[in-house]
Enzyme design. Sequence first.
Site, PDB file in Angstrom:
ATOM      1  N   GLY A  27       0.806  -1.226   0.000  1.00 34.50           N
ATOM      2  CA  GLY A  27       0.000   0.000   0.000  1.00 34.50           C
ATOM      3  C   GLY A  27       0.834   1.268   0.000  1.00 34.50           C
ATOM      4  CB  SER A  28       4.413   2.008   0.332  1.00 38.50           C
ATOM      5  OG  SER A  28       4.922   1.058  -0.578  1.00 38.50           O
ATOM      6  CG  ASP A  29       0.435   6.062  -2.324  1.00 35.12           C
ATOM      7  OD1 ASP A  29       0.760   7.159  -1.830  1.00 35.12           O
ATOM      8  OD2 ASP A  29      -0.679   5.537  -2.123  1.00 35.12           O
ATOM      9  CE1 TYR A  37      -3.628   0.794   2.434  1.00 37.56           C
ATOM     10  CE2 TYR A  37      -4.451  -1.246   1.500  1.00 37.56           C
ATOM     11  CZ  TYR A  37      -3.802  -0.034   1.345  1.00 37.56           C
ATOM     12  OH  TYR A  37      -3.336   0.330   0.111  1.00 37.56           O
ATOM     13  CE  LYS A 223      -3.426   1.882  -9.383  1.00 42.84           C
ATOM     14  NZ  LYS A 223      -4.793   2.285  -9.042  1.00 42.84           N
ATOM     15  CE  LYS A 225      -0.686   2.834  -5.499  1.00 45.33           C
ATOM     16  NZ  LYS A 225      -1.927   3.641  -5.469  1.00 45.33           N
ATOM     17  CG  ASP A 253      -2.209   5.831  -8.322  1.00 48.72           C
ATOM     18  OD1 ASP A 253      -2.326   7.064  -8.192  1.00 48.72           O
ATOM     19  OD2 ASP A 253      -2.821   5.013  -7.618  1.00 48.72           O
ATOM     20  CD  GLU A 279      -5.373   5.394  -9.926  1.00 51.40           C
ATOM     21  OE1 GLU A 279      -5.148   4.488 -10.763  1.00 51.40           O
ATOM     22  OE2 GLU A 279      -5.743   5.169  -8.764  1.00 51.40           O
ATOM     23  CD  GLU A 306      -7.397   6.670  -4.904  1.00 54.77           C
ATOM     24  OE1 GLU A 306      -6.866   6.208  -5.923  1.00 54.77           O
ATOM     25  OE2 GLU A 306      -6.987   6.434  -3.767  1.00 54.77           O
ATOM     26  CG  ASP A 329     -13.442   4.787  -2.438  1.00 52.44           C
ATOM     27  OD1 ASP A 329     -12.249   4.431  -2.426  1.00 52.44           O
ATOM     28  OD2 ASP A 329     -14.213   4.591  -1.474  1.00 52.44           O
ATOM     29  CG  HIS A 356      -9.703   3.501  -5.130  1.00 53.23           C
ATOM     30  ND1 HIS A 356     -10.112   3.649  -3.817  1.00 53.23           N
ATOM     31  CD2 HIS A 356      -8.363   3.338  -5.091  1.00 53.23           C
ATOM     32  CE1 HIS A 356      -9.058   3.585  -3.025  1.00 53.23           C
ATOM     33  NE2 HIS A 356      -7.987   3.404  -3.756  1.00 53.23           N
ATOM     34  CB  ALA A 357     -10.707  -2.008  -5.288  1.00 57.41           C
ATOM     35  CD  GLU A 387      -6.642  -0.115  -7.281  1.00 59.21           C
ATOM     36  OE1 GLU A 387      -7.514   0.739  -7.023  1.00 59.21           O
ATOM     37  OE2 GLU A 387      -5.424   0.064  -7.084  1.00 59.21           O
TER      38      GLU A 387
END
Lengths: 449, 449
Positions: A27-29, A37, A223, A225, A253, A279, A306, A329, A356-357, A387
């Site tokens: 989940g890192s961006d 989360y 995708k 990041k 993204d 994105e 999202e 979302d 978005h998911a 996603e």
Amino acid sequence: MASHTPARVTAVDTYDIRFPTSRELDGSDAMNPDPDYSAAYVVLRTDAADGHEGHGFAFTIGRGNDVQVAALDALRGHLTGRSVDALCSDPGTLYRDLTGDSQLRWLGPEKGVMHMAIGAVVNAVWDLAAKRARKPLWRLLADAEPEWLVRQIDFRYLTDALTPDEALDLLRRGREGAGARRARLLERGYPAYTTSPGWLGYDDDKLTRLARRAVADGFTQIKLKVGADLDDDIRRCRTARAAVGPDIRLAVDANQRWDVGEAIRWTGALAEFDPYWIEEPTSPDDILGHAAIRRAVAPVRVATGEHAQNRIVVKQLLQAGAVDVLQLDAARVGGVNENLAILLLAARFGVPVCPHAGGVGLCELVQHLAMFDYLAVSGTTEDRVIEYVDHLHDHFLDPVVIRDGHYTAPTAPGFSAALRPESIARYTYPGGTFWAADLPEQTLKGQPA
Amino acid sequence: MASHTPARVTAVDTYDIRFPTSRELDGSDAMNPDPDYSAAYVVLRTDAADGHEGHGFAFTIGRGNDVQVAALDALRGHLTGRSVDALCSDPGTLYRDLTGDSQLRWLGPEKGVMHMAIGAVVNAVWDLAAKRARKPLWRLLADAEPEWLVRQIDFRYLTDALTPDEALDLLRRGREGAGARRARLLERGYPAYTTSPGWLGYDDDKLTRLARRAVADGFTQIKLKVGADLDDDIRRCRTARAAVGPDIRLAVDANQRWDVGEAIRWTGALAEFDPYWIEEPTSPDDILGHAAIRRAVAPVRVATGEHAQNRIVVKQLLQAGAVDVLQLDAARVGGVNENLAILLLAARFGVPVCPHAGGVGLCELVQHLAMFDYLAVSGTTEDRVIEYVDHLHDHFLDPVVIRDGHYTAPTAPGFSAALRPESIARYTYPGGTFWAADLPEQTLKGQPA
């Protein structure tokens, strides 16, 4: 209770649930380096004989999940004692009551913490309604009469772009041929793309390995990041393109990282790797900025949504020609009701919706909305993908099932929103068994609890 | 503490304070029929020898003030232990840390409950900084170096409309002649207009009486709430125009009541009464809608901004040509820092700022921002007025002083944000002495507590 007493909502139980995802860099961006989360989770309990509950949640990424729970708690008075029949036969009345609360609306209106709480509660009602109807939500929606669906929508602030009559017309036309599409959906599922290879915290070997696995697993789009460092991004895009070959769509993204000019320059620098979409190139609030970026970076598509706070922002993204791909979302806006408006707005403007998911439970929710769109609104999956992120699903009672790069249509009644009781017991913050054991340990290590 | 130890923030105390204004229909409008003006209130305490505290608040209208307090509480960890010198010499660092918290920003970003909490805390730091500098905030800002002011601003998402160099240039030019303007400000004050006659819950006699009194008191502009019923609005506008004569500006305020088409028709129906502006004709999120309304209703001006969630929305309102009058709010955006950006954006586009102040404590705050704008940014009060609402001021330690339709420049050090301790003790919800006595009584009467 005597059996003839109408069933009521008897309790609105709320939970602060956090998963320690930051430790794996899942989940890192570029904007969210260390998300845990989390779900501000709500369960509606009733005294109905069927024993069904309604489950819903707002997704957050850690700190502040307690604020989100406080917002859920602020809605309790609107729910307790309500007739279950009335709620489930017309969730739109609750949705309007909540967004229209003359004092609470000052906290938005229709945005941020308070609006996400409304969305969680409204979604919990839809979960309950679908369970009582013994249908997965996508089917309850697809089977519903167009007139009833239109009544579920709040057209306030929309009528310069979409009127109730136009919505009704879209829904009537959208149903044509739904039977054949349903058969195809049940057989094949709904196409997905995967973000799993592309988190910013992964090294190139992991990126290559996961990208190849995604292709082997049947995905036709992945995708990445981007947005933290341009040289890194060029290297990672080159690595990913080399791993998947020229025929797989490669979306990138930026998670809101750039100003308008920077977005145009950075996207241009990645163009040689043929990105399918860019994105969230800039602030989710910047409608005109997205429009300017889209004009400049074509043929690269612009995707966002999202973080679009409500249907009014979505309306303007479409009016301004700011998006090629709309990413709704399930847990940011005011629940299913507002997402019905968003799906119809997108259909009206001919813009594909790719939900978005990236989160916990978002895959579980959005699949229902996308499948309803396929059956009864847009009527197509062309250029549409949901996603998919491959973690945390085992905490759900009815987790998504991905087969050959497609979401399998859920069959269990409801909105697939319910967490397993043992996951709730373990990850409730800070008292659940995981955190109760972990927090003292972190403190001992000298990190803040 | 030893005297050489650097002073730190030692406590962040929060309060849920609610005034029962709904019982008098003060503050009633087409969207907010029964507001209980409230403050989610924060006090920063330090171990500095000077004993100064920083006070700030988010304004709400009743229910949900507890959610707003929860959001303040979520920021405590960012403040406790910080160096007072560092905070006060550079509030911008705190502002960026708070809006940039990688987990909390998911709850907005930069909008709604979480952003208002950030604004309250940031404003409390400015209050503390001004007290330590022994200046009212307007003077601290007007005396500050342009280079330092520019560093207080987050230009992220703004640079397509305003760059740091352009901001610096505006601030350097804005200072020219400030001495003469300061003398005039101290002598004459800053022009005000009053909303007090025009609340929707007032009958025509009260409207006439209060409108005449406003003129007698030296105001040259009044404001009426509209939007609930067109026939009523026509009658009330006629009544007000008859009461004040042709030379007083009569603004009308729809409080977000209409869709775009309805706003255009309704404003047209009131045109015969020569409204000076139509305020909040539609959703505060609808930038393109405001632009369409403005094109259609000219020469009636379009005013909005009190619910503009952040500088990014303000930027677009200006880029789209959507507003004639920008109504900043001191307690909705991210505090003084973000309002510096907003004042400079307005100056860049040549749009006058007329701050929103219908609430509790908003008059006290916005006067500082408007006076700074006059001295060091726009350099003029032409077509500029600060809203004035004549209730709840006696709860403040340094209440606004209105003289001949003008705000008198505050002289006490700080941001005028501090409530009287006895008001806090009385109106804290639900435990303060007023509510502790009132709530059981309301419950006995059969009304929900």
